[in-house]
Design an enzyme around this catalytic site. Structure first.
Site, PDB file in Angstrom:
ATOM      1  N   GLU A  53       0.805  -1.225   0.000  1.00  0.00           N
ATOM      2  CA  GLU A  53       0.000   0.000   0.000  1.00  0.00           C
ATOM      3  C   GLU A  53       0.838   1.275   0.000  1.00  0.00           C
ATOM      4  O   GLU A  53       0.408   2.317  -0.496  1.00  0.00           O
ATOM      5  CB  GLU A  53      -0.970   0.014   1.180  1.00  0.00           C
ATOM      6  CG  GLU A  53      -2.117  -0.985   1.048  1.00  0.00           C
ATOM      7  CD  GLU A  53      -1.791  -2.377   1.591  1.00  0.00           C
ATOM      8  OE1 GLU A  53      -0.605  -2.644   1.867  1.00  0.00           O
ATOM      9  OE2 GLU A  53      -2.719  -3.184   1.743  1.00  0.00           O
ATOM     10  N   PHE A 115     -11.522  -7.422  13.614  1.00  0.00           N
ATOM     11  CA  PHE A 115     -10.470  -7.890  12.719  1.00  0.00           C
ATOM     12  C   PHE A 115     -10.132  -6.812  11.681  1.00  0.00           C
ATOM     13  O   PHE A 115     -11.025  -6.238  11.076  1.00  0.00           O
ATOM     14  CB  PHE A 115     -10.903  -9.186  12.014  1.00  0.00           C
ATOM     15  CG  PHE A 115      -9.874  -9.675  11.027  1.00  0.00           C
ATOM     16  CD1 PHE A 115      -8.624 -10.088  11.465  1.00  0.00           C
ATOM     17  CD2 PHE A 115     -10.138  -9.696   9.668  1.00  0.00           C
ATOM     18  CE1 PHE A 115      -7.653 -10.504  10.560  1.00  0.00           C
ATOM     19  CE2 PHE A 115      -9.182 -10.129   8.759  1.00  0.00           C
ATOM     20  CZ  PHE A 115      -7.935 -10.531   9.211  1.00  0.00           C
ATOM     21  N   GLN A 116      -8.869  -6.549  11.511  1.00  0.00           N
ATOM     22  CA  GLN A 116      -8.361  -5.511  10.602  1.00  0.00           C
ATOM     23  C   GLN A 116      -8.967  -4.145  10.903  1.00  0.00           C
ATOM     24  O   GLN A 116      -9.187  -3.340   9.990  1.00  0.00           O
ATOM     25  CB  GLN A 116      -8.568  -5.906   9.134  1.00  0.00           C
ATOM     26  CG  GLN A 116      -7.667  -7.087   8.734  1.00  0.00           C
ATOM     27  CD  GLN A 116      -7.518  -7.248   7.234  1.00  0.00           C
ATOM     28  OE1 GLN A 116      -8.410  -6.942   6.477  1.00  0.00           O
ATOM     29  NE2 GLN A 116      -6.366  -7.770   6.807  1.00  0.00           N
ATOM     30  N   LYS A 165     -17.606  -0.538   6.074  1.00  0.00           N
ATOM     31  CA  LYS A 165     -18.130  -1.465   5.074  1.00  0.00           C
ATOM     32  C   LYS A 165     -19.649  -1.380   4.935  1.00  0.00           C
ATOM     33  O   LYS A 165     -20.183  -1.494   3.826  1.00  0.00           O
ATOM     34  CB  LYS A 165     -17.712  -2.899   5.429  1.00  0.00           C
ATOM     35  CG  LYS A 165     -17.926  -3.860   4.274  1.00  0.00           C
ATOM     36  CD  LYS A 165     -17.286  -5.211   4.509  1.00  0.00           C
ATOM     37  CE  LYS A 165     -17.474  -6.095   3.278  1.00  0.00           C
ATOM     38  NZ  LYS A 165     -16.934  -7.444   3.481  1.00  0.00           N
ATOM     39  N   MET A 483      24.549   8.227   1.399  1.00  0.00           N
ATOM     40  CA  MET A 483      24.495   9.467   2.173  1.00  0.00           C
ATOM     41  C   MET A 483      24.758   9.181   3.655  1.00  0.00           C
ATOM     42  O   MET A 483      25.375   9.983   4.347  1.00  0.00           O
ATOM     43  CB  MET A 483      23.142  10.157   1.974  1.00  0.00           C
ATOM     44  CG  MET A 483      23.120  11.599   2.448  1.00  0.00           C
ATOM     45  SD  MET A 483      24.337  12.631   1.598  1.00  0.00           S
ATOM     46  CE  MET A 483      23.345  13.364   0.296  1.00  0.00           C
TER      47      MET A 483
END
Lengths: 586, 170
Positions: A53, A115-116, A165, A483
C-alpha cells in the site's frame, strides 16, 4: 426531483468518475470488497494493483506530480491503511494532492478491536491535510467531493476518506455535485495588490536581487512557471530553485544558478548569502535550504509569496509577506512592474552578475571521470545527454543519487521531476515512476536510484511487469547507503555502522525473475551503449550501474554552517568538517 | 526582519464545527508542533449551526504565536481564529470548585476568606466545604493558595472562557 439511490460503493465510483478520475492505485481487502466489486463491473476507471500500500500512495503522488491532477488511492482497513501512512506523510510534506480511500470495519464494530480494525482517522490526522470518517450514508457523496476539493485547492495535500463497510453496502442518495462550496475552508488565491506594488518597488531598487523559487510554483500549474520565467527575463534577476522547484525555471537558461541549499551550487548559495532583496516564490525556507538560520542572507530584505499563511515567518522572519497563489501573484507583479515602468538598476545588476559569474567559475559540480570506475555524476550526466531528445520524466529515491540527479540532470519544464523532498522517503521513486508512466504511457520514465533505496519497494517490479509499464530503474550501485556513509565519514570518524549494503541480490537475475530486463554496467565506456539499450527496450529495465563506492556528494553546506561556508570537496584529514553544534542537526 | 523573542501569553478564541475529532485536531497540532497549552476550554455555542468555541491560553514568542494562529486557521473545520490579546480589550473568566476539609478555627477562617473572595458554598458537611469561585485566573490562584493551609484537598477548574469587550461579535 427524486434523487437516485445506489449502494455506497457505487456512490464512491460515481463520485470518482464525476471528479474526472481515470486511474486509481490500490490493493483489495475485506473492508473494501464492495468497491472492488463495483470496479469489476465498470470500465471507466483503471485500477493498478500495487504490491504494497505504501507504493500505491507513492504511485498516486507520481501520477499527481506529473499531471497536476489528483492521485487516487484505494486500500483496505487496518494494515492497508497503516501501510499507506508513510506515503500520506510524504504527500503532506511535499504538498501533493492525493485522495486516499480506506476501508473500515462496519460502523457498529468501530471501537471493538474488530479484525483488521485500526483507528485510521486517528492515525492519519497528523499526516493528512484533512480526513473524514463517513458514518452516515447521506454524507457519503458530499464527503467524496469535499475530499477532492480540499486535496486540490489552497496548498494541496493528502486527504483520507475512511469508509465503513456497511456504508459501502447500504443504498443512499447521490446527493452532491463535483462543485463544492465549503463553510469554513476558503483558501486565498489573489494577492494583496498594495503589497505587490510594494514588492515591485523593493525589487526595482535592489542592487543584488535574487529569485528563490520552490515547489509552490509547480503546484500552481505550468502557467506559474511561465510567469516566473517572464518575470525573471523582464527584470534580468538571477534565479535559484529548491529541490522541489526544479523545472519551474529552465535549467538551461543563463539566469539560472542551479539548486540552492545543502547540496546546491556554490553560486546559488553565495548569491543567496550576499543578496540584498530576496523574492521567495512558493518555497518555505526549509532547513536544507537556509543552513544556519542566524546567518541566512543576513543583509537582505525578504519578500515571500506563499498560498499557505503558516509558511510565513515560520523559520525566517520576512519583511513583506504576500499570501496568494503563485500564478495569480506573479501575474499581478508582472503587470505592476510593466505599468509602473519599473526598471532594474542596470549598473548594479551588471556588477552583481559579474560577482555571480566569478562564483560560477569555481565550477563546483566538476568531477574527475577516469577510465576505470564510473563516477555516479558521470552516469547521470550521460543519462541527461542521451535522453534530451525524448520526453523524459525523472523520479528519484533518497540519498546521494538524489542530490546528484538534482545537480546534474537539467529540467527545462515543470512536472518532469518527482522526488521526495520533505520527508526524504527511501522507496519513493520506483512506485512514483509507475504512477508517472500510467499517466504518460509513451514517455521515458526513469527512477534514478541507489541499490538500498530500490530494495525498499522493489516488489513493485511485479506491478510494472503486470501493466507492461516500461519504467527504467537507474541504480547507481555503490554498495552503501551512500548518504549515511558520507555523514559517517564526516561526523563519525568513518565508522560505517550498518551502512554497507550486505548480501545484495544479483539485480540482473532479479529483474529477469520478475520478467523485466536487467543490464549491468561496469566501465565508463560501456555506459552510453547500456543507456541506449535501456531506452530501446519497451519493457521495465533494471540498470545495475557499478559506481565509485567512495564518491561523496559535494558541494555541501555542513550542518550548522551558513551558505558562504560550503565545502567544495573533501576536507583534509584531521580537520573537523562539522562542529559539535552541527552534529546534533540532521 | 527581526521579531521579538520575548515569551508572551495570549488568549485565542477559535470557532469550529462541532464535529467528531475537531478537538483532537487542535490538540494534536499543539503537541505535534511543541506549542504550549496553558488552558483550553471548549463547548458548543451555536447548536443550530453546530459551532463550538474553543478558548485557548498559550504562550510563546511573537513568531510562535503567529505560527499557532496560522496553523489553527489552516485546519479545515475551523471558521475563525481571533487573538483576543492583540485585538483589544477582553474579559476572561474561569470557574473553580474547591474542596476544603477541616474543623474548628481553620473551617471558620476558610469561610471568612471565601466571603472576601465572593466564593459561594455549594456543598457542606461537618468536615468540609465545596466553594465555587468565578474570576480571573490570578484571583483563583490566590484563593487556592490561601486555602492550602486551611485543608485544601481537591480542586476542579474549568479553564478560561474569554470574550472581547464592546459590541462586536467574534
Amino acid at each position: 426531483m427524486a434523487q437516485e439511490t445506489m449502494s455506497g460503493a457505487k456512490i464512491v465510483l460515481k463520485a470518482l468518475v464525476d471528479q474526472g478520475v481515470d486511474v486509481i492505485f490500490g490493493y483489495p481487502g475485506g473492508a473494501v470488497l464492495p468497491i472492488y466489486d463495483e470496479l469489476f463491473q465498470q470500465n471507466q476507471i483503471k485500477h493498478v494493483l500495487v504490491r504494497h500500500e505504501q507504493a500505491a500512495v507513492h504511485a498516486a503522488e507520481g501520477y499527481a506530480r506529473s499531471t497536476g491532477k489528483v492521485g487516487v488511492v484505494l486500500v483496505t482497513s487496518g494494515p492497508g491503511a497503516t501501510n499507506a501512512v508513510t506515503g500520506l506523510t510524504d504527500a503532506l510534506m511535499d504538498s501533493i494532492p492525493v485522495v486516499c480511500l480506506t476501508g473500515q470495519v462496519p460502523t457498529h464494530l468501530i471501537g471493538n478491536d474488530a479484525f483488521q480494525e485500526a483507528d485510521t482517522t486517528g492515525i492519519t490526522r497528523q499526516c493528512t491535510k484533512h480526513n473524514y470518517l463517513v458514518k452516515k450514508s447521506d454524507d457519503l457523496a458530499r464527503t467524496m467531493h469535499e475530499a477532492f476539493y480540499v486535496a486540490t485547492t489552497g496548498r494541496p495535500g493528502p486527504v483520507v476518506v475512511d469508509l465503513p463497510k456497511d456504508i459501502l453496502m447500504l443504498p443512499a442518495p447521490y446527493n452532491a455535485t463535483a462543485k463544492v462550496k465549503h463553510k469554513s475552508y476558503k483558501p486565498q488565491v489573489k494577492g494583496d495588490l498594495k503589497k505587490i506594488e510594494e514588492a515591485v518597488k523593493m525589487l526595482a531598487n535592489a542592487k543584488k536581487p535574487i529569485i528563490y523559487g520552490g515547489g509552490g510554483i509547480i503546484n500552481s500549474g505550468p502557467g506559474a512557471s511561465q510567469l516566473l520565467t517572464n518575470f525573471a527575463r523582464t527584470t534580468g534577476f538571477p534565479v535559484t530553485l529548491t529541490l522541489m522547484g526544479l523545472g519551474a525555471y529552465p535549467a538551461s537558461d543563463k539566469q539560472f544558478l542551479g539548486m540552492l541549499g545543502m547540496h546546491g551550487t556554490y553560486e546559488a548559495n553565495m548569491a543567496m548569502h550576499d543578496c540584498d532583496v530576496m523574492l521567495c516564490v512558493g518555497a518555505r525556507f526549509d532547513d536544507r535550504v537556509t543552513g544556519l538560520l542566524s546567518a541566512f542572507a543576513p543583509n537582505s530584505k525578504k519578500i515571500h509569496i506563499d498560498i499557505d499563511p503558516s509558511s510565513i515567518n515560520k523559520n525566517v522572519a520576512v519583511d513583506l509577506p504576500i499570501i496568494g497563489d503563485v500564478a495569480h501573484v506573479l501575474e499581478d507583479m508582472l503587470k505592476v512592474w510593466k505599468s509602473s515602468q519599473a526598471k532594474a538598476d542596470a549598473k548594479a545588476l551588471d556588477a552583481w552578475w559579474s560577482e555571480i559569474n566569478g562564483w560560477r567559475k569555481i565550477n563546483c559540480l566538476a568531477f574527475d571521470q577516469g577510465s576505470e570506475i564510473i563516477k555516479p555524476q558521470y552516469a547521470i550526466r550521460r543519462l541527461y545527454e542521451l535522453t534530451r531528445g525524448r520526453e523524459t520524466f525523472i523520479t528519484t529515491e533518497v540519498g546521494q543519487h538524489q542530490m546528484w540527479a538534482a545537480q546534474h540532470f537539467g529540467f527545462d519544464k515543470p512536472n518532469q521531476w518527482m522526488t521526495s523532498g520533505g520527508l526524504g522517503t527511501m522507496g519513493y521513486g520506483f512506485p512514483a515512476a509507475i504512477g508517472v508512466q500510467m499517466a504518460h504511457p509513451d514517455a521515458l520514465v526513469v527512477d534514478i536510484s541507489g541499490e538500498a533505496s530500490f530494495m525498499m519497494n522493489m516488489q513493485e517490479l511485479s506491478t510494472a511487469v503486470q501493466y507492461r509499464l516500461p519504467v527504467k530503474v537507474f541504480i547507481l550501485n555503490n554498495m552503501y547507503m551512500g548518504m549515511v556513509r558520507q555523514w559517517q565519514e564526516l561526523l563519525h570518524g568513518s565508522r560505517y555502522s550498518e551502512s554497507y549494503s550486505e548480501a545484495l541480490p544479483d539485480f540482473v537475475k532479479l529483474a529477469e525473475s520478475f520478467g523485466a530486463v536487467g543490464i549491468r554496467v561496469h566501465k565508463p565506456d560501456e555506459l552510453d551503449g547500456a543507456i541506449k539499450e535501456m531506452m530501446a527496450v519497451d519493457r521495465p529495465v533494471l540498470m545495475d550501474i557499478l559506481v565509485d563506492q567512495k564518491e561523496n556528494c559535494y558541494p555541501m553546506i555542513p550542518s550548522g554552517k551558513p551558505h558562504n561556508q560550503m565545502l567544495l570537496g573533501p576536507v583534509a584529514a584531521g580537520t573537523e568538517a562539522i562542529a559539535d553544534e552541527g552534529k546534533v542537526l540532521v | 526582519m527581526q521579531m521579538s523573542t520575548e515569551i508572551q501569553c495570549h488568549t485565542i478564541s477559535v470557532l469550529v464545527d462541532n464535529e467528531s475529532g475537531v478537538l483532537a485536531r487542535v490538540i494534536g497540532l499543539f503537541s505535534g508542533r511543541g506549542y504550549n497549552i496553558e488552558s483550553l476550554t471548549v463547548s458548543e455555542v451555536d447548536p443550530r449551526e453546530k459551532l463550538s468555541r474553543i478558548t485557548l491560553v498559550t504562550s510563546g514568542t511573537e513568531m510562535v504565536i503567529e505560527q499557532i494562529k496560522a496553523q489553527l486557521s489552516r485546519l479545515v473545520p475551523i471558521h475563525k481564529v481571533r487573538d483576543l490579546t492583540v485585538e483589544g480589550a477582553h474579559v476572561s473568566r474561569e470557574l473553580a470548585l474547591i474542596k476544603v476539609a477541616g474543623t474548628g478555627d481553620k473551617r471558620v477562617e476558610a469561610l471568612r476568606i471565601a466571603d472576601i473572595f465572593r466564593a459561594n458554598v455549594v456543598d457542606s458537611t461537618n468536615e468540609s466545604f465545596v466553594f465555587e469561585i468565578v474570576g480571573k485566573t490570578d484571583k483563583l490562584d490566590a484563593f487556592i493558595k490561601l486555602m492550602e493551609p486551611l485543608g485544601l484537598i481537591d480542586v476542579a477548574r474549568t479553564g478560561v472562557a474569554a470574550i472581547a469587550r464592546g459590541a462586536e461579535a467574534l
